[in-house]
Write a protein that holds these residues in place. Structure first.
Motif, PDB file in Angstrom:
ATOM      1  N   ALA A 134      51.934   4.646   7.957  1.00  8.95           N
ATOM      2  CA  ALA A 134      51.999   5.809   8.767  1.00  8.95           C
ATOM      3  C   ALA A 134      51.163   5.439  10.162  1.00  8.95           C
ATOM      4  CB  ALA A 134      51.624   6.848   8.042  1.00  8.95           C
ATOM      5  N   LEU A 135      49.829   4.959   9.945  1.00  9.70           N
ATOM      6  CA  LEU A 135      49.221   4.563  10.775  1.00  9.70           C
ATOM      7  C   LEU A 135      49.842   3.592  11.903  1.00  9.70           C
ATOM      8  CD1 LEU A 135      45.584   4.147   9.222  1.00  9.70           C
ATOM      9  CD2 LEU A 135      46.611   6.320  10.504  1.00  9.70           C
ATOM     10  N   VAL A 136      50.467   2.637  11.481  1.00  8.39           N
ATOM     11  CA  VAL A 136      51.402   1.827  12.240  1.00  8.39           C
ATOM     12  C   VAL A 136      52.178   2.413  12.959  1.00  8.39           C
ATOM     13  CG1 VAL A 136      52.893  -0.399  12.210  1.00  8.39           C
ATOM     14  CG2 VAL A 136      50.817  -0.450  10.928  1.00  8.39           C
ATOM     15  N   ALA A 137      52.948   3.347  12.564  1.00  8.44           N
ATOM     16  CA  ALA A 137      53.876   4.118  13.301  1.00  8.44           C
ATOM     17  C   ALA A 137      53.188   5.024  14.265  1.00  8.44           C
ATOM     18  CB  ALA A 137      54.823   5.023  12.405  1.00  8.44           C
ATOM     19  N   LEU A 138      52.052   5.581  14.298  1.00  7.11           N
ATOM     20  CA  LEU A 138      51.427   6.185  15.114  1.00  7.11           C
ATOM     21  C   LEU A 138      50.744   5.457  16.499  1.00  7.11           C
ATOM     22  CD1 LEU A 138      49.433   8.699  12.881  1.00  7.11           C
ATOM     23  CD2 LEU A 138      51.445   9.343  14.378  1.00  7.11           C
ATOM     24  N   VAL A 139      50.521   4.258  16.178  1.00  4.20           N
ATOM     25  CA  VAL A 139      50.127   3.283  17.275  1.00  4.20           C
ATOM     26  C   VAL A 139      50.889   3.399  18.667  1.00  4.20           C
ATOM     27  CG1 VAL A 139      49.542   0.845  18.010  1.00  4.20           C
ATOM     28  CG2 VAL A 139      48.520   1.741  15.781  1.00  4.20           C
ATOM     29  N   PRO A 140      52.065   2.903  18.581  1.00  4.98           N
ATOM     30  CA  PRO A 140      52.967   3.052  19.636  1.00  4.98           C
ATOM     31  C   PRO A 140      53.298   4.399  20.212  1.00  4.98           C
ATOM     32  CG  PRO A 140      54.229   2.752  17.967  1.00  4.98           C
ATOM     33  CD  PRO A 140      53.067   2.430  17.477  1.00  4.98           C
ATOM     34  N   ALA A 141      53.197   5.568  19.430  1.00  2.00           N
ATOM     35  CA  ALA A 141      53.102   6.905  19.818  1.00  2.00           C
ATOM     36  C   ALA A 141      52.077   7.336  20.520  1.00  2.00           C
ATOM     37  CB  ALA A 141      53.721   7.776  18.451  1.00  2.00           C
ATOM     38  N   TRP A 142      50.782   7.160  20.187  1.00  2.00           N
ATOM     39  CA  TRP A 142      49.896   7.360  21.084  1.00  2.00           C
ATOM     40  C   TRP A 142      49.897   6.595  22.314  1.00  2.00           C
ATOM     41  CZ3 TRP A 142      46.640  11.371  20.360  1.00  2.00           C
ATOM     42  CH2 TRP A 142      46.455  11.950  19.267  1.00  2.00           C
ATOM     43  N   ALA A 143      50.266   5.293  22.260  1.00  2.00           N
ATOM     44  CA  ALA A 143      50.058   4.600  23.500  1.00  2.00           C
ATOM     45  C   ALA A 143      51.437   5.269  24.575  1.00  2.00           C
ATOM     46  CB  ALA A 143      50.555   3.133  23.417  1.00  2.00           C
TER      47      ALA A 143
ATOM     48  N   ALA B 289      51.529  -5.686  17.904  1.00  2.82           N
ATOM     49  CA  ALA B 289      52.661  -6.028  18.576  1.00  2.82           C
ATOM     50  C   ALA B 289      53.460  -4.622  19.159  1.00  2.82           C
ATOM     51  CB  ALA B 289      53.711  -6.717  17.573  1.00  2.82           C
ATOM     52  N   LEU B 290      53.692  -3.505  18.388  1.00  2.69           N
ATOM     53  CA  LEU B 290      54.221  -2.424  18.546  1.00  2.69           C
ATOM     54  C   LEU B 290      53.214  -1.666  19.773  1.00  2.69           C
ATOM     55  CD1 LEU B 290      55.010  -0.845  15.184  1.00  2.69           C
ATOM     56  CD2 LEU B 290      56.399  -1.607  17.127  1.00  2.69           C
TER      57      LEU B 290
ATOM     58  N   VAL C 177      53.003  -0.775  25.547  1.00  6.28           N
ATOM     59  CA  VAL C 177      52.164  -0.803  26.769  1.00  6.28           C
ATOM     60  C   VAL C 177      53.148  -1.243  27.759  1.00  6.28           C
ATOM     61  CG1 VAL C 177      50.080  -1.831  27.897  1.00  6.28           C
ATOM     62  CG2 VAL C 177      49.854  -0.650  25.785  1.00  6.28           C
ATOM     63  N   ALA C 178      53.831  -2.445  27.454  1.00  7.15           N
ATOM     64  CA  ALA C 178      54.805  -3.289  28.370  1.00  7.15           C
ATOM     65  C   ALA C 178      55.791  -2.297  28.809  1.00  7.15           C
ATOM     66  CB  ALA C 178      55.314  -4.304  27.498  1.00  7.15           C
ATOM     67  N   ASP C 179      56.296  -1.236  28.060  1.00  8.07           N
ATOM     68  CA  ASP C 179      57.252  -0.286  28.416  1.00  8.07           C
ATOM     69  C   ASP C 179      56.746   0.611  29.326  1.00  8.07           C
ATOM     70  OD1 ASP C 179      59.050  -1.522  26.721  1.00  8.07           O
ATOM     71  OD2 ASP C 179      58.830   0.036  25.156  1.00  8.07           O
ATOM     72  N   ASN C 180      55.279   0.810  29.341  1.00  3.44           N
ATOM     73  CA  ASN C 180      54.971   1.841  30.382  1.00  3.44           C
ATOM     74  C   ASN C 180      54.411   1.126  31.634  1.00  3.44           C
ATOM     75  OD1 ASN C 180      54.919   4.072  28.636  1.00  3.44           O
ATOM     76  ND2 ASN C 180      52.891   3.808  27.999  1.00  3.44           N
ATOM     77  N   GLY C 181      54.856  -0.065  31.610  1.00  2.00           N
ATOM     78  CA  GLY C 181      54.553  -0.829  32.959  1.00  2.00           C
ATOM     79  C   GLY C 181      53.180  -1.931  33.275  1.00  2.00           C
ATOM     80  N   ASP C 182      52.650  -1.788  32.263  1.00  2.60           N
ATOM     81  CA  ASP C 182      51.144  -2.228  32.218  1.00  2.60           C
ATOM     82  C   ASP C 182      51.165  -3.511  31.640  1.00  2.60           C
ATOM     83  OD1 ASP C 182      48.460  -3.200  32.321  1.00  2.60           O
ATOM     84  OD2 ASP C 182      47.548  -1.423  31.789  1.00  2.60           O
ATOM     85  N   THR C 183      51.690  -4.676  32.456  1.00  2.00           N
ATOM     86  CA  THR C 183      52.008  -6.042  31.825  1.00  2.00           C
ATOM     87  C   THR C 183      50.855  -6.863  31.504  1.00  2.00           C
ATOM     88  OG1 THR C 183      53.948  -6.147  33.435  1.00  2.00           O
ATOM     89  CG2 THR C 183      52.888  -8.292  32.618  1.00  2.00           C
TER      90      THR C 183
END
Length: 545
Positions: free
Chosen positions: A126-135, A161-162, A167-173
């Motif tokens: 559950a926490l792993v699933a929340l990591v990219p959601a917060w980002a 990795a998620l 973060v990459a999808d948000n454009g912050d390489t």
């Protein structure tokens, strides 16, 4: 698989069986008399009337709990989930609710629920699933804190990795590559079975960041990892298949050719055991009918693959089928056809439990790319009683390719009535999607099966509503015979309508097919409706007590 399921296709077959059991709409058209055009109803009052006075067991299902979570009533959904006596099932349900709330951007309460899960692995998931959601929500510090709170080392690599991907999808390489480094370090040190998945995800991050050298190195590591881990012959496509999709989509076949060019060794006999003549996953060996693999003949041995590697190879027929499906959807025409040549040669020489799965994927790719003759030739490899169903699929894919005239002609040429109907439904859908509702309606009315005609008309209804003709769309929806199918058509119009019309249509749906049919629409236009159902169910329980 039954013959009927093969002819109709799984999705259409299941919908047809369910909706036919729901029955025909009464001829009185009561929903029209109750909610005339121009009248705006009170949705919650209509909903309470639809619920009636008998307890509906659907309010205690995961389907309903997820609706509560999506509409802001996560605590109420969790309260229901905690009544599940089995601890493992309860944890899985709570994990599902966390994901539903996260998708609805209710992140603080989703995290609170995640931290309450007592089963530690499920809590980690559950926490792993929340990591990219917060980002994705712009709360990077919170995402980092959640990633650092994950308990077990075998989950650390995936969490980071998620985060890197989000973060990459948000454009912050730069930051994405930094998080990718940490994910790489965690996954490499843990050395667990999911390492390949993490490396494949990191290759996508590197590619998104424009670092092709790094992406290629990670792809090589995915392949090395896949080689070092023994595959189950029935395993799903692994992370290596994801790498191959990206490479094949851009016309790079070096890795695929290297993998497929390996010849069968001394373990060839072991590969041809009970699964040698296997068909698709759901079909077993029945699709091939014990006929084995017919050789296409005339293949150039210097250009085409000779044999599939032994089962412990990192690349199997299911992987090739996965690559075919992905490239058929998004790859360039030349890349798709080059991949099809390799897959067809592989079919001629390989013996594997997933032979039918690859045959299916190749047939659909060829049809999707306009190669109908080649696709139809492949159909001859399966048993005659199932060929009509595959021909219907080919027609549907040809329509998606854009050749609706030829697709319609081929559909009428299918001799099995059920498969012909299935093909015509696909033609109608594609004609409507391409902006020709009049012709689509004409083809739909040529279908003699009443349920199938209604199923096809839903696509026409959607296009009419999208083009700004909701009155005609409504009239057409009310011509659909089966109640559940009509309710779906009305919901399609409501999704594309202004609020007053959407509310009126929601009440019509309740009258036609009950509150449960209207609930997905009510989630969007009246979120309070979901908890209203729960309140009435609780009241009925108290009355029974």
């Amino acid at each position: 698989m039954s013959k009927r399921l093969a002819l109709w296709g799984e999705d259409l077959f299941l919908s047809r069986e369910w909706e036919r059991r729901r029955g025909l709409t009464p001829e009185s058209h009561a929903e029209l008399g109750l909610v005339q055009r121009g009248f705006e109803p009170c949705l919650l009052t209509a909903l309470r009337l639809s619920l009636g006075t008998e307890l509906d067991t659907r309010v205690s299902t995961g389907w309903f709990r997820q609706a509560l979570a999506r509409t802001g009533y996560l605590a109420r959904a969790a309260e229901s989930a905690y009544t599940i006596s089995d601890e493992g099932k309860r944890g899985e349900e709570l994990l599902t609710l966390v994901k539903a709330a996260a998708n609805a951007e209710d992140l603080p309460r989703a995290q609170e629920l995640a931290e309450s899960i007592t089963e530690r692995q499920l809590r980690d998931m559950a926490l792993v699933a929340l990591v990219p959601a917060w980002a994705r929500a712009g709360e990077r510090d919170r995402a980092v804190a959640v990633a650092e709170s994950v308990r077990y080392p075998h989950n650390w690599g995936k969490a980071w990795a998620l985060l890197a991907k989000a973060v990459a999808d948000n454009g912050d390489t730069p930051d994405a590559l930094g998080f990718a480094d940490r994910a790489d370090a965690e996954a490499s040190s843990a050395g667990f079975d999911g390492t390949g998945e993490v490396l494949a995800l990191l290759a996508e991050v590197a590619e998104a960041a424009g670092d092709q050298v790094r992406a290629a190195m990670l792809a090589d590591r995915v392949e090395d990892f896949a080689r070092s881990h023994r595959r189950n012959p029935w395993s799903q496509p692994g992370p290596l298949a994801r790498v191959l999709v990206r490479e094949a989509s851009r016309g790079d076949f070096d890795r695929i050719d290297a993998l497929l060019g390996r010849r069968l060794g001394s373990g060839a006999e072991g590969e041809s055991g009970s699964g040698a003549e296997g068909g698709e996953r759901s079909l077993g060996g029945d699709e091939l009918g014990g006929q084995g693999m017919a050789s296409r003949g005339g293949a150039d041995p210097d250009l085409l693959i000779k044999a599939l590697p032994v089962p412990r190879s990192p690349f199997g027929l299911s992987d090739m089928a996965y690559v075919l499906d992905a490239v058929a959807e998004a790859g360039a025409q030349d890349a798709a056809l080059a991949l099809a040549d390799r897959a067809e040669a592989l079919l001629d020489s390989a013996v594997d439990v997933d032979h039918g799965h690859l045959l299916h994927a190749l047939t659909l790719l060829l049809a999707r790319r306009g190669q109908v003759e080649r696709a139809m030739a492949l159909v001859d490899r399966i048993v005659p009683e199932w060929r009509a169903g595959r021909q219907a699929e080919i027609v549907g894919q040809l329509a998606r390719y854009g050749d609706t005239d030829r697709a319609e002609a081929l559909a009428y040429g299918i001799t099995d009535r059920r498969a012909q109907t299935r093909a015509l439904i696909d033609v109608v859908r594609e004609l409507a999607r391409r902006g020709d509702p009049d012709r689509a309606e004409t083809v739909a009315h040529s279908i003699t099966d009443r349920w199938s005609e209604g199923e096809a008309l839903i696509a026409v209804v959607r296009e009419l509503a999208r083009r700004g003709d909701p009155d005609r769309a409504e009239d057409l929806a009310h011509s659909i015979a089966y109640r559940a199918t009509r309710a779906r058509a009305l919901a399609v119009i409501a999704e594309l309508s202004d609020p007053p019309r959407a509310r009126r249509l929601a009440v019509q749906i309740m009258v036609v097919d009950g509150w449960q049919a209207a609930l997905p629409l009510l989630e969007r236009i009246a979120p309070r409706a979901v908890v209203t159902v729960a309140d009435q169910a609780d009241a009925l329980l108290r009355d029974e007590a």
